[in-house]
Design a protein around this motif. Structure first.
Motif, PDB file in Angstrom:
ATOM      1  N   GLN A   1      -6.717  22.645  11.076  1.00 16.41           N
ATOM      2  CA  GLN A   1      -7.673  21.576  11.354  1.00 16.41           C
ATOM      3  C   GLN A   1      -8.884  22.092  12.120  1.00 16.41           C
ATOM      4  O   GLN A   1     -10.026  21.723  11.815  1.00 16.41           O
TER       5      GLN A   1
ATOM      6  N   VAL B   1     -12.739  21.818  10.670  1.00 19.81           N
ATOM      7  CA  VAL B   1     -13.838  21.165  11.387  1.00 19.81           C
ATOM      8  C   VAL B   1     -14.978  22.150  11.653  1.00 19.81           C
ATOM      9  O   VAL B   1     -16.154  21.840  11.441  1.00 19.81           O
TER      10      VAL B   1
ATOM     11  N   ASP C   1     -19.102  15.160  14.580  1.00 21.08           N
ATOM     12  CA  ASP C   1     -18.106  16.158  14.183  1.00 21.08           C
ATOM     13  C   ASP C   1     -17.626  16.935  15.401  1.00 21.08           C
ATOM     14  O   ASP C   1     -16.449  17.309  15.485  1.00 21.08           O
ATOM     15  N   ASP C   2     -18.530  17.180  16.327  1.00 22.37           N
ATOM     16  CA  ASP C   2     -18.161  17.917  17.527  1.00 22.37           C
ATOM     17  C   ASP C   2     -17.162  17.125  18.362  1.00 22.37           C
ATOM     18  O   ASP C   2     -16.302  17.711  19.028  1.00 22.37           O
ATOM     19  N   ASP C   3     -17.255  15.795  18.321  1.00 27.32           N
ATOM     20  CA  ASP C   3     -16.276  14.959  19.018  1.00 27.32           C
ATOM     21  C   ASP C   3     -14.872  15.193  18.446  1.00 27.32           C
ATOM     22  O   ASP C   3     -13.881  15.188  19.189  1.00 27.32           O
ATOM     23  N   GLU C   4     -14.803  15.396  17.132  1.00 28.87           N
ATOM     24  CA  GLU C   4     -13.517  15.666  16.497  1.00 28.87           C
ATOM     25  C   GLU C   4     -12.953  17.000  16.987  1.00 28.87           C
ATOM     26  O   GLU C   4     -11.747  17.129  17.238  1.00 28.87           O
TER      27      GLU C   4
ATOM     28  N   ALA D   1     -11.549  16.533  20.431  1.00 26.34           N
ATOM     29  CA  ALA D   1     -10.259  15.850  20.398  1.00 26.34           C
ATOM     30  C   ALA D   1      -9.130  16.814  20.027  1.00 26.34           C
ATOM     31  O   ALA D   1      -8.029  16.748  20.584  1.00 26.34           O
ATOM     32  N   LEU D   2      -9.407  17.719  19.107  1.00 19.94           N
ATOM     33  CA  LEU D   2      -8.413  18.727  18.734  1.00 19.94           C
ATOM     34  C   LEU D   2      -8.100  19.650  19.897  1.00 19.94           C
ATOM     35  O   LEU D   2      -6.942  20.028  20.120  1.00 19.94           O
TER      36      LEU D   2
ATOM     37  N   SER E   1     -18.469  25.658  17.230  1.00 16.51           N
ATOM     38  CA  SER E   1     -18.976  24.331  16.892  1.00 16.51           C
ATOM     39  C   SER E   1     -20.113  23.920  17.812  1.00 16.51           C
ATOM     40  O   SER E   1     -21.081  23.278  17.374  1.00 16.51           O
TER      41      SER E   1
END
Length: 216
Positions: free
Chosen positions: A124, A128, A154-157, A160-161, A194
């Motif tokens: 994942q 991303v 996308d950076d928020d995702e 979260a990872l 990222s």
């Protein structure tokens, strides 16, 4: 004509940024594949490819210096040249981070640097990171301000990872200290990769509007 030559060189510089962006996107995609498959030979190829990214940055710096000698740039052209220098700095660092992923893969070969249980999480992370870099490359080509401002989503995702990774590390980590260090470093590499993609998107906004965007 001098004007035509100047703008031809600007177009060449612009195209060079896109080529460099594609290179570092491909590097991280292949570095991630090497990491997840424990492919030492592919990891070596990524490490060797980083030299070409460094050369691409040097080429851009030389092009900007040459453009300055052709004629004093107008405000918009000067903004582009300043943004180009900043963008290549971020792109070079993205190449370095892909190389760091490959180095950890090579360091642990022929074993896997990522425990099997953690492989889906790194899959994942890689998806991303590469998706963000692909969007970043498209933004460099189109200079779409809306797409550039939305890359932070996308950076928020990614963030979260990373939180999930820390939760895993501090809850039930049975793989020892060495694997924990690799796990932490690799997560940081993807996060920073990222972040640099978002920085580049901010430079595109600056290029279009003249407004400087600062990261939190």
């Amino acid at each position: 004509m001098v004007r035509d030559d100047f703008h031809d060189r600007l177009a060449e510089l612009d195209a060079g940024l896109v080529v460099m962006a594609r290179t570092v996107t491909d590097m991280m995609g292949r570095a991630s594949r090497a990491l997840l498959t424990a492919d030492a030979e592919l990891a070596r190829q990524i490490i060797e490819a980083d030299a070409s990214v460094n050369q691409q940055r040097n080429t851009v710096d030389d092009q900007v210096a040459e453009l300055m000698t052709i004629r004093p740039p107008m405000a918009g052209d000067l903004r582009f040249m300043l943004a180009a220098i900043r963008i290549t700095g971020d792109l070079e660092r993205m190449g370095d981070l892909a190389k760091h992923v490959a180095k950890i893969t090579l360091l642990r070969a022929p074993g896997a640097a990522v425990p099997a249980e953690a492989a889906p999480m790194f899959t994942q992370l890689a998806e991303v990171a590469v998706r963000m870099a692909t969007k970043m490359t498209q933004i460099l080509g189109t200079r779409d301000q809306l797409d550039a401002t939305q890359l932070s989503l996308d950076d928020d995702e990614m963030d979260a990872l990373r939180k999930r990774m820390f939760a895993k590390l501090f809850s039930d980590w049975p793989y020892g200290v060495e694997a924990a260090v690799d796990f932490t470093l690799l997560g940081r590499f993807y996060e920073r990769y990222s972040d640099h993609a978002v920085n580049i998107a901010h430079q595109v906004v600056y290029l279009v509007t003249g407004d400087v965007q600062l990261r939190d």
